[in-house]
Design an enzyme around this catalytic site. Sequence first.
Site, PDB file in Angstrom:
ATOM      1  N   ASN A 119       0.861  -1.185   0.000  1.00  0.00           N
ATOM      2  CA  ASN A 119       0.000   0.000   0.000  1.00  0.00           C
ATOM      3  C   ASN A 119       0.902   1.242   0.000  1.00  0.00           C
ATOM      4  O   ASN A 119       1.697   1.439   0.918  1.00  0.00           O
ATOM      5  CB  ASN A 119      -0.896  -0.019   1.240  1.00  0.00           C
ATOM      6  CG  ASN A 119      -1.907   1.115   1.243  1.00  0.00           C
ATOM      7  OD1 ASN A 119      -1.598   2.241   0.876  1.00  0.00           O
ATOM      8  ND2 ASN A 119      -3.116   0.833   1.690  1.00  0.00           N
ATOM      9  N   HIS A 141      -5.595   3.420  -1.488  1.00  0.00           N
ATOM     10  CA  HIS A 141      -6.883   3.652  -0.806  1.00  0.00           C
ATOM     11  C   HIS A 141      -7.223   5.135  -0.941  1.00  0.00           C
ATOM     12  O   HIS A 141      -6.975   5.921  -0.028  1.00  0.00           O
ATOM     13  CB  HIS A 141      -6.772   3.239   0.660  1.00  0.00           C
ATOM     14  CG  HIS A 141      -8.085   3.232   1.383  1.00  0.00           C
ATOM     15  ND1 HIS A 141      -8.380   2.302   2.351  1.00  0.00           N
ATOM     16  CD2 HIS A 141      -9.179   4.030   1.291  1.00  0.00           C
ATOM     17  CE1 HIS A 141      -9.595   2.538   2.831  1.00  0.00           C
ATOM     18  NE2 HIS A 141     -10.093   3.586   2.201  1.00  0.00           N
ATOM     19  N   ARG A 188      -9.270   8.520  -0.832  1.00  0.00           N
ATOM     20  CA  ARG A 188     -10.388   9.025  -0.040  1.00  0.00           C
ATOM     21  C   ARG A 188     -10.901  10.312  -0.689  1.00  0.00           C
ATOM     22  O   ARG A 188     -10.183  10.965  -1.457  1.00  0.00           O
ATOM     23  CB  ARG A 188      -9.950   9.251   1.397  1.00  0.00           C
ATOM     24  CG  ARG A 188      -9.753   7.926   2.153  1.00  0.00           C
ATOM     25  CD  ARG A 188      -9.379   8.139   3.609  1.00  0.00           C
ATOM     26  NE  ARG A 188      -9.531   6.918   4.388  1.00  0.00           N
ATOM     27  CZ  ARG A 188      -8.583   5.984   4.532  1.00  0.00           C
ATOM     28  NH1 ARG A 188      -7.418   6.142   3.939  1.00  0.00           N
ATOM     29  NH2 ARG A 188      -8.812   4.909   5.263  1.00  0.00           N
ATOM     30  N   GLU A 243      -8.718   0.083  -2.708  1.00  0.00           N
ATOM     31  CA  GLU A 243      -9.569   0.006  -1.524  1.00  0.00           C
ATOM     32  C   GLU A 243     -10.375   1.291  -1.397  1.00  0.00           C
ATOM     33  O   GLU A 243      -9.906   2.360  -1.779  1.00  0.00           O
ATOM     34  CB  GLU A 243      -8.723  -0.156  -0.261  1.00  0.00           C
ATOM     35  CG  GLU A 243      -7.859  -1.385  -0.214  1.00  0.00           C
ATOM     36  CD  GLU A 243      -7.046  -1.454   1.061  1.00  0.00           C
ATOM     37  OE1 GLU A 243      -6.517  -2.544   1.355  1.00  0.00           O
ATOM     38  OE2 GLU A 243      -6.916  -0.420   1.761  1.00  0.00           O
ATOM     39  N   HIS A 269      -3.883  -4.484   7.900  1.00  0.00           N
ATOM     40  CA  HIS A 269      -3.967  -3.390   8.866  1.00  0.00           C
ATOM     41  C   HIS A 269      -3.065  -3.700  10.059  1.00  0.00           C
ATOM     42  O   HIS A 269      -3.327  -4.600  10.844  1.00  0.00           O
ATOM     43  CB  HIS A 269      -5.385  -3.101   9.350  1.00  0.00           C
ATOM     44  CG  HIS A 269      -5.549  -1.669   9.789  1.00  0.00           C
ATOM     45  ND1 HIS A 269      -5.989  -0.680   8.942  1.00  0.00           N
ATOM     46  CD2 HIS A 269      -5.281  -1.050  10.948  1.00  0.00           C
ATOM     47  CE1 HIS A 269      -6.024   0.477   9.569  1.00  0.00           C
ATOM     48  NE2 HIS A 269      -5.589   0.283  10.800  1.00  0.00           N
ATOM     49  N   GLY A 294       1.054  -1.242   4.290  1.00  0.00           N
ATOM     50  CA  GLY A 294       1.518   0.068   3.869  1.00  0.00           C
ATOM     51  C   GLY A 294       2.299   0.803   4.929  1.00  0.00           C
ATOM     52  O   GLY A 294       3.508   0.984   4.816  1.00  0.00           O
TER      53      GLY A 294
END
EC number: 2.6.99.2
Length: 238
Positions: free
Chosen positions: A7, A43, A45, A70, A191, A214
């Site tokens: 990530n 990811h 946002r 993601e 995570h 990540g």
Amino acid sequence: MTKLSVNINKIATLRNSRGGNTPNVLTTALACERFGAEGITVHPRPDERHIRYQDVYDLKADITTEFNIEGNCQEQKFVDLVLANKPTQVTLVPDALGQITSNHGWDTIRNRAYLTDMVRLFQDQGIRVSIFVDPDEDMVEAAAETGTDRIELYTEAYAAEYGFDKDRAIHPYFKAALKAREVGLGLNAGHDLDLNNLAYFNQHIPGLLEVSIGHALISDALYLGLEETIKRYLAALK
């Protein structure tokens, strides 16, 4: 061997803190591939505080390993981005607006009808779908009923407990993995996995296909260098 997807959000965070294009997100992604990573994860946002939507287009054009996007499919802009780029995999994460980082999985029982529709939408475009879930057997079973290809186990609780009681930390994840295998789901995880806890997790979770890492990996690269860091994470997954 479990695949490592890197990530690269934190590379984008560093770039955005100064403006300009240093460090370069695409250059970093290509280096990760060159050093052995089997996938790249982003990811994005809505506020684009790290990965920008344009980054996704740039990455899709040039990376050659698996591409995993993601994000929150309740944001139409995210859905449009995924459909425009057709990554290898989309991971559906129930982020709230402005959330610093992901902190819970989907309630797949309450949201089963909605997730079923979203899974079908992406699968119809040839995109593999993974649903982000907590290590709860009921949530895993309900995820399977949506038609998703995979789930991603949210591993923050494991990472937090690992230093105190490894067996207790891994237990709910082991049970969730067995349930995933029983109902025919592929299994990812991510995570707060790092060089301290990754090997133990990988050794004790049956059927683990992929981890997305990540923050810890990019942080380790500050001390070890990116190539050496990826080498060590790959070693932990053997």
